[in-house]
Enzyme design. Structure first.
Site, PDB file in Angstrom:
ATOM      1  CG  ASP A   1     -27.387  90.282  92.117  1.00  0.00           C
ATOM      2  OD1 ASP A   1     -26.546  90.604  92.961  1.00  0.00           O
ATOM      3  OD2 ASP A   1     -27.273  90.563  90.909  1.00  0.00           O
TER       4      ASP A   1
ATOM      5  CG  HIS B   1     -23.868  92.805  92.220  1.00  0.00           C
ATOM      6  ND1 HIS B   1     -24.660  91.859  91.624  1.00  0.00           N
ATOM      7  CD2 HIS B   1     -22.870  93.052  91.349  1.00  0.00           C
ATOM      8  CE1 HIS B   1     -24.150  91.544  90.435  1.00  0.00           C
ATOM      9  NE2 HIS B   1     -23.063  92.264  90.243  1.00  0.00           N
TER      10      HIS B   1
ATOM     11  CB  SER C   1     -22.965  92.565  87.093  1.00  0.00           C
ATOM     12  OG  SER C   1     -22.359  91.423  87.625  1.00  0.00           O
TER      13      SER C   1
END
Ligand SMILES: *[C@@H]1O[C@H](CO)[C@@H](O)[C@H](O)[C@H]1NC(C)=O
Ligand SMILES: *[C@@H]1O[C@H](CO)[C@@H](O)[C@H](O)[C@H]1NC(C)=O
Ligand SMILES: *[C@@H]1O[C@H](CO)[C@@H](O)[C@H](O)[C@H]1NC(C)=O
Ligand SMILES: *[C@@H]1O[C@H](CO)[C@@H](O)[C@H](O)[C@H]1NC(C)=O
Ligand SMILES: *[C@@H]1O[C@H](CO)[C@@H](O)[C@H](O)[C@H]1NC(C)=O
Ligand SMILES: *[C@@H]1O[C@H](CO)[C@@H](O)[C@H](O)[C@H]1NC(C)=O
Length: 782
Positions: free
Chosen positions: A142, A219, A546
């Site tokens: 990520d 994220h 996600s």
């Protein structure tokens, strides 16, 4: 408007021509599949030798080499021109040469928010405490990690780092491995070479990016804490979603592989390098929430499919997000049968926000509003031409003191556009009217209450009756309410099946929570990821596949620690066959976007049920041989397969002479995308229950228009017989072209329920056209 569009097209055309005529170099991945030497240095030299063959000198080749992949498999990436790529592709040793693409993170919006609420309902709220996943390592691909977040503090009494771990905690800008890594965060690496070659050199003084594993986007911190975040008692976003935050496997170890950057872009060359390292480092699970929308590339041209294949061979489970391109059919991504593909659904939590008009009318919307606000409610037309809440329609008039009523249907406009426009006009806030199937709460850049079209219409018509086109409105602080049904509901944005490249493998595989998920967030990044938002938070709400992907990764980590000897396929089978098919009210799970009953193309086998997955009763296992057969039937050549799957040089691949449907792959779901005639499919189940002997009985729901028989209908498992095959015969009963129908096969011993969706598309077109002709003849006679 038109001119701009045309000139843009013209530009695109010119640049295409440039690519064709002038030699430009791109990043290519040269994939050799088979790793014939075990010495990484020898392998690297070999790669350099190959590459030197297309350059004048070894020095030039060295300059162009980006990565040499030498642990999990063999290959390299390099900056070369089209001619050089073609020359390499001709070489006997080379399996495939493909251009590295830029993949994207699977969040729905740059400022969505997430909350970490692992499991939707109370009755199964704590199953994961049974086991803690101490001995498992989750590799998170990520945007890196914010190591100071409480989610990555050590839990009490953690054991030493597993001895099998060979990974590293690599330092870099604002990332000191001595303080960043601990018994929880045991590994951190970053991959920048492909990204810099394909995009631009990273200039850290121009952006907030770090040349290190530190997360500059948010994220990666969010997804990592969903999968394996340590227990943190008081987590909330300004009081919303308050509670104990923890990942699916709160005691599992985290290894971070930063392959995506602040802009949410991730280079395939970097991703493959991360797979190479992660396989060698000894992770148990890889969790990756990114992808690339259609067209899907063949498995041998896709770094995520190649990387996940090699990981699977080493017993590593790879979990991907399905993508956020729903609800259009065939929008699902990451569809290889050896990895797991996760759809997103809602949880049972909402954030009701009361709106009160001066005439006493009351409405309820959703928001994360913290203040009691009184303002004028004004229709959009006053500030925006055509009532279209978008900055290009703004009348350049200040909206100070106004709450603007905006309809998504006017324009149409996206909520982000309306918020940006309202902010530019200095409005107090916004009431955004949208179809309820598309709404979910997210963190906003300006006070925004979401209401459905029925309430929005009432508000609008009430205002239209007022002489002034405005009315006094009060907006009250939002509340957090749980146990709201229906839940789960598949997210409107969640990518849907069937797979556009291999329709006989059902994808997505499973769904998990992915709407308004609260999880860890870097305090240095505003919760809306915008510069003018000056808030700093430790927890943030985000939505997207996600977020659903790491929910499954966490549960897989737990499963691995309970069943260390299970293959990735067995673990996937366990989560799929035990998934919820019904929602918290025992109704069929709905599909957001339509509000109709969901199908396996929305939700795969169902919604993740962690507790049941620990004890599935039976599993559908698969190994390399099963995938070889799949690839044979899929149409790959023997040589492609042999090298792709990294077998020892002496192993032979025997593809059957005739290709058959790959529906025979021992997948935990059954899909036939074109049933033309009676067909029999084989499945094999292995008994993994605690009892030595068990009797399982099949029950069948036939898809409409298909006669289904299962033989045998009863399976006896004993000490001597723990693996049994059964056969499913499908017989078309109707004339149809291209309509999918759904059924299921359920094996039960009275305690375990082992469910497989059965998806069939009857395609009796030939028969149908014959009948058509005869009926046309009939028409003429009449
Ligand atoms: C590609 O690069 C090689 C080596 O630098 C060069 O010799 C060749 O002319 C280039 N090809 C094209 C089409 O420019
Ligand atoms: C695979 O990638 C190579 C290089 O980009 C390309 O030439 C080839 O057409 C691709 N194959 C397919 C089937 O897409
Ligand atoms: C990075 O950006 C800064 C500010 O724009 C500039 O001064 C510097 O030269 C840039 N560095 C590189 C390596 O491009
Ligand atoms: C908007 O209004 C401001 C102040 O009233 C003015 O200076 C500006 O030129 C206006 N902009 C446009 C695009 O009309
Ligand atoms: C909005 O407020 C900002 C800051 O007070 C001000 O600079 C700007 O001119 C205002 N814009 C309008 C349209 O009122
Ligand atoms: C109210 O809105 C209508 C239509 O949008 C417009 O014709 C009318 O002038 C407005 N009235 C006032 C007082 O702004």
């Amino acid at each position: 408007m038109t001119t701009i569009y045309l000139s843009f097209l013209g530009l695109a055309f010119i640049s295409l021509c440039v690519v064709e005529t002038v030699s430009t170099s791109d990043v290519y991945i040269v994939y050799l599949g088979l790793k014939d030497v075990n010495d990484p240095i020898l392998t690297s030299n070999y790669h350099l030798n190959l590459l030197s063959g297309v350059f004048q000198s070894e020095e030039e080749a060295k300059q162009s080499m980006i990565y040499s992949y030498k642990h999990g498999f063999s290959g390299f990436s390099a900056k070369i021109n089209f001619t050089q790529a073609a020359t390499l592709a001709e070489m006997e040793q080379v399996i495939s040469v493909f251009k590295s693409r830029i993949l994207r993170l699977h969040t729905t919006r740059s400022w969505d928010f997430m909350g970490l609420n692992l499991i939707p309902t109370a009755d199964h709220s704590n199953p994961l405490q049974l086991t803690h996943g101490d001995n498992t390592i989750v590799g998170l691909f990520d945007t890196g990690v914010w190591p100071e977040s409480k989610s990555f503090h050590e839990e009490s009494n953690m054991h030493p780092i597993p001895r099998t771990w060979k990974g590293k905690c690599v330092g870099g800008q604002n990332f000191n491995p001595k303080t960043a890594c601990n018994l929880k965060l045991i590994g951190a690496r970053y991959y920048l070479k492909g990204y810099e070659q394909e995009r631009a050199p990273l200039n850290t003084s121009e952006t907030s990016e770090y040349r290190s594993p530190r997360d500059a986007n948010g994220h990666g911190t969010h997804t990592a804490s969903i999968a394996v975040g340590s227990t943190v008692k008081t987590a909330s976003f300004f009081g919303f979603g308050q509670g104990t935050a923890r990942g699916g496997a709160p005691r599992a170890r985290l290894a971070v592989y930063k392959v995506c950057w602040e802009d949410g872009k991730c280079s395939e060359a970097d991703i493959l390098a991360a797979f190479d390292d992660a396989i060698n480092d000894g992770v148990d699970v890889v969790s990756a929430s990114f992808g690339s929308p259609s067209p899907l590339l063949p498995f041998y041209n896709s770094s995520t499919d190649i990387g996940s294949f090699h990981a699977m061979q080493k017993g590593i489970s790879v979990i991907f997000s399905a993508g956020n391109n729903g609800p259009d059919p065939s929008s699902v991504q990451n569809v290889a049968p050896w990895s797991t593909c996760v759809a997103a659904s809602s949880i049972d939590r909402s954030f009701p926000t009361r709106i009160l008009l001066d005439n006493g009318f009351s409405f309820t919307g959703e928001s994360f509003n913290t203040k009691h606000i009184q303002a004028n409610l004004v229709e959009a037309r006053r500030y925006f031409r055509g009532g279209i809440c978008r900055i290009d329609k703004w009348r350049n008039k200040s909206a100070v003191g106004a709450v603007i009523l905006c309809f998504s249907t006017q324009g149409p406009v996206e909520i982000e556009d309306a918020e940006t426009a309202a902010l530019a006009a200095n409005a107090t806030g916004l009431i955004f009217v949208n179809s309820p199937t598309r709404q979910f709460v997210e963190v906003d850049i300006i006070l925004t209450v979401r209401v459905d079209l029925i309430q929005g219409t009432k508000l609008y018509n009430y205002m239209s009756q007022c002489k002034t086109n405005q009315t006094k409105v009060s907006i009250f602080p939002s509340k957090t309410v749980i146990k709201q049904s229906p839940a789960p509901v598949v997210a409107d944005f969640s990518s849907r099946g069937p797979s556009s490249i291999s329709p006989d493998i059902l994808k997505p595989d499973i769904s998990a929570p992915g709407i308004s998920i609260l999880a860890a967030w870097p305090p240095g990044i505003s919760p809306t990821s915008t510069d003018f938002d000056e808030r700093s938070v430790e927890w943030n709400f985000q939505s997207g596949t996600s977020m659903s992907c790491p929910h499954v990764s966490g549960v897989v980590a737990l499963l691995k620690s309970v069943h260390p000897d299970w293959s990735p396929a067995a673990i996937k089978s366990a989560i799929m066959t035990t998934a919820y098919k019904r929602d918290m009210n025992d109704d069929t799970i709905l599909s957001g976007g339509t509000n109709e009953e969901s199908s396996p193309f929305d939700i795969g086998s169902g919604h993740l049920n962690p507790l049941k997955a620990m004890d599935p009763g039976l599993v559908y296992d698969m190994n390399a041989d099963d995938y070889i057969l799949f690839l044979c039937n899929y149409g790959y050549t023997k040589d492609q397969i042999k090298n792709l799957i990294n077998l020892s040089p002496r192993t032979t691949v025997n593809c059957p002479k005739q290709h058959t449907t790959y529906a025979n792959l021992n997948y935990p779901s059954i899909t036939v995308s074109s049933l033309q005639d009676t067909m029999t499919i084989k499945r094999t189940v292995r008994h993994v229950g605690a009892k030595r002997t068990s009797i399982y009985i099949a029950s069948i729901v036939s898809p409409h228009g298909v006669e289904v028989t299962v033989w045998p209908r009863i399976l006896f498992f004993s000490y001597f017989c723990d693996e049994i095959s059964y056969y499913v015969t499908l017989k078309p009963q109707k004339l149809s072209q291209g309509r999918y129908d759904y059924g299921e096969i359920v094996w039960s011993d009275g305690f375990h329920t082992v469910r497989s969706p059965l998806v069939v598309c009857v395609d009796t077109a030939a028969l149908a056209s014959a009948i058509d002709e005869s009926s046309q003849a009939l028409d003429h006679e009449v």
